[in-house]
Design a protein around this motif. Sequence first.
Motif, PDB file in Angstrom:
ATOM      1  N   ARG A   7      -7.420  82.456 103.887  1.00  0.00           N
ATOM      2  CA  ARG A   7      -7.811  80.902 104.077  1.00  0.00           C
ATOM      3  C   ARG A   7      -6.897  80.061 103.295  1.00  0.00           C
ATOM      4  O   ARG A   7      -6.261  80.395 102.214  1.00  0.00           O
ATOM      5  CB  ARG A   7      -9.288  81.005 103.408  1.00  0.00           C
ATOM      6  N   VAL A   8      -7.283  78.798 103.323  1.00  0.00           N
ATOM      7  CA  VAL A   8      -6.038  77.925 102.788  1.00  0.00           C
ATOM      8  C   VAL A   8      -7.016  77.495 100.950  1.00  0.00           C
ATOM      9  O   VAL A   8      -7.567  77.721 101.627  1.00  0.00           O
ATOM     10  CB  VAL A   8      -6.227  76.406 103.152  1.00  0.00           C
ATOM     11  N   ALA A  16      -1.946  79.349 101.702  1.00  0.00           N
ATOM     12  CA  ALA A  16      -2.790  79.838 102.241  1.00  0.00           C
ATOM     13  C   ALA A  16      -3.290  81.525 101.345  1.00  0.00           C
ATOM     14  O   ALA A  16      -2.237  82.084 101.231  1.00  0.00           O
ATOM     15  CB  ALA A  16      -2.583  80.782 103.321  1.00  0.00           C
ATOM     16  N   LEU A  17      -4.256  81.937 101.135  1.00  0.00           N
ATOM     17  CA  LEU A  17      -4.700  83.344 100.807  1.00  0.00           C
ATOM     18  C   LEU A  17      -4.761  84.163 101.875  1.00  0.00           C
ATOM     19  O   LEU A  17      -5.287  83.818 102.255  1.00  0.00           O
ATOM     20  CB  LEU A  17      -6.099  83.277  99.667  1.00  0.00           C
ATOM     21  N   ALA A  18      -4.454  85.491 101.660  1.00  0.00           N
ATOM     22  CA  ALA A  18      -4.942  86.664 102.922  1.00  0.00           C
ATOM     23  C   ALA A  18      -5.040  87.715 101.905  1.00  0.00           C
ATOM     24  O   ALA A  18      -3.953  88.129 101.112  1.00  0.00           O
ATOM     25  CB  ALA A  18      -3.897  86.407 103.613  1.00  0.00           C
ATOM     26  N   MET A  41      -0.042  85.449  99.095  1.00  0.00           N
ATOM     27  CA  MET A  41      -0.242  84.080  99.107  1.00  0.00           C
ATOM     28  C   MET A  41       0.730  83.224 100.084  1.00  0.00           C
ATOM     29  O   MET A  41       2.130  84.227 100.110  1.00  0.00           O
ATOM     30  CB  MET A  41      -0.448  83.172  97.496  1.00  0.00           C
ATOM     31  N   LEU A  42       0.532  82.474 100.820  1.00  0.00           N
ATOM     32  CA  LEU A  42       1.871  82.258 101.946  1.00  0.00           C
ATOM     33  C   LEU A  42       1.987  80.718 101.220  1.00  0.00           C
ATOM     34  O   LEU A  42       0.807  79.805 100.954  1.00  0.00           O
ATOM     35  CB  LEU A  42       0.965  82.836 103.521  1.00  0.00           C
ATOM     36  N   PHE A  86      -7.547  84.028  91.682  1.00  0.00           N
ATOM     37  CA  PHE A  86      -8.693  83.568  92.503  1.00  0.00           C
ATOM     38  C   PHE A  86      -8.212  85.176  93.264  1.00  0.00           C
ATOM     39  O   PHE A  86      -7.977  87.045  92.205  1.00  0.00           O
ATOM     40  CB  PHE A  86      -7.634  83.683  93.957  1.00  0.00           C
ATOM     41  N   GLY A  87      -9.523  85.506  93.819  1.00  0.00           N
ATOM     42  CA  GLY A  87     -10.247  87.193  93.840  1.00  0.00           C
ATOM     43  C   GLY A  87      -9.889  87.485  95.331  1.00  0.00           C
ATOM     44  O   GLY A  87     -10.477  86.401  95.965  1.00  0.00           O
ATOM     45  N   VAL A  88     -10.347  88.852  95.698  1.00  0.00           N
ATOM     46  CA  VAL A  88     -10.225  89.866  96.799  1.00  0.00           C
ATOM     47  C   VAL A  88     -11.748  90.862  95.771  1.00  0.00           C
ATOM     48  O   VAL A  88     -11.842  91.639  94.637  1.00  0.00           O
ATOM     49  CB  VAL A  88      -9.596  90.400  96.599  1.00  0.00           C
ATOM     50  N   VAL A  89     -12.481  90.571  97.445  1.00  0.00           N
ATOM     51  CA  VAL A  89     -13.403  91.499  96.778  1.00  0.00           C
ATOM     52  C   VAL A  89     -13.741  93.002  97.973  1.00  0.00           C
ATOM     53  O   VAL A  89     -13.734  92.351  98.951  1.00  0.00           O
ATOM     54  CB  VAL A  89     -14.940  90.802  97.387  1.00  0.00           C
TER      55      VAL A  89
END
Length: 220
Positions: A7-8, A16-18, A41-42, A86-89
């Motif tokens: 998502r942006v 954007a984050l992936a 991060m893109l 930012f977080g990754v779950v």
Amino acid sequence: MVAQACRVWPYDESLALAAVAYAPPGQTAIGERALRLVIAMLDAQSSDVLAVHEREIGEDAAFALLEGGVLLDTARYDLAQGTRAFGVVLRSSAPGPSCPDGRFNDELTLYVREGRALRPVFASHMDFWTRVRGEPCSWARGQHLVTEEAAFTIGVERGRRHGFADLRVTADVARIETTDGDEDRLVRRRASRIVRYDGTRYDVDALENGFFWTQAPEDE
């Protein structure tokens, strides 16, 4: 590919984050794979990779990843001036033990960007359940069963340590009491702990492996 999220970033829409989890060739048995997780991060326009972090995730009887099991958390984790995490779950779909005393899920890791790298600074599961009294898997007439479940949220505090803001981890706890022949009784409460940055990452010892909310309150 096993699971992915992209998502942006609302904080900076030029980025954007992936997060992508995949299994090496030949590893197909769910619950037995050695997965690779890539967080990136893109540039939102060109899709050029600006910063990245990679880690391995081993599956077992307690953890298995399926489609939809990777999520991005873009809440306002402003840890320092000009630094937002930012977080990754990771959400497990493993059935786990049939009659456990407790279980947990939704492992959250917070990342900050440092040049071409994304560095993890905080990690904790965010969803918990525990048996307090009784045996839910061997119901007996007249038994009094008590279970508790907790969902965590994270707030940024004003206090600072080593340049990063303190974090308050709050558990929203639901206590469910069941007695044969009676309606369930639900009681809600909250408990919280402060975690502080040690110069490398947040020290989560105060969370008692995530089950601090089952203990008596303590001064912070």
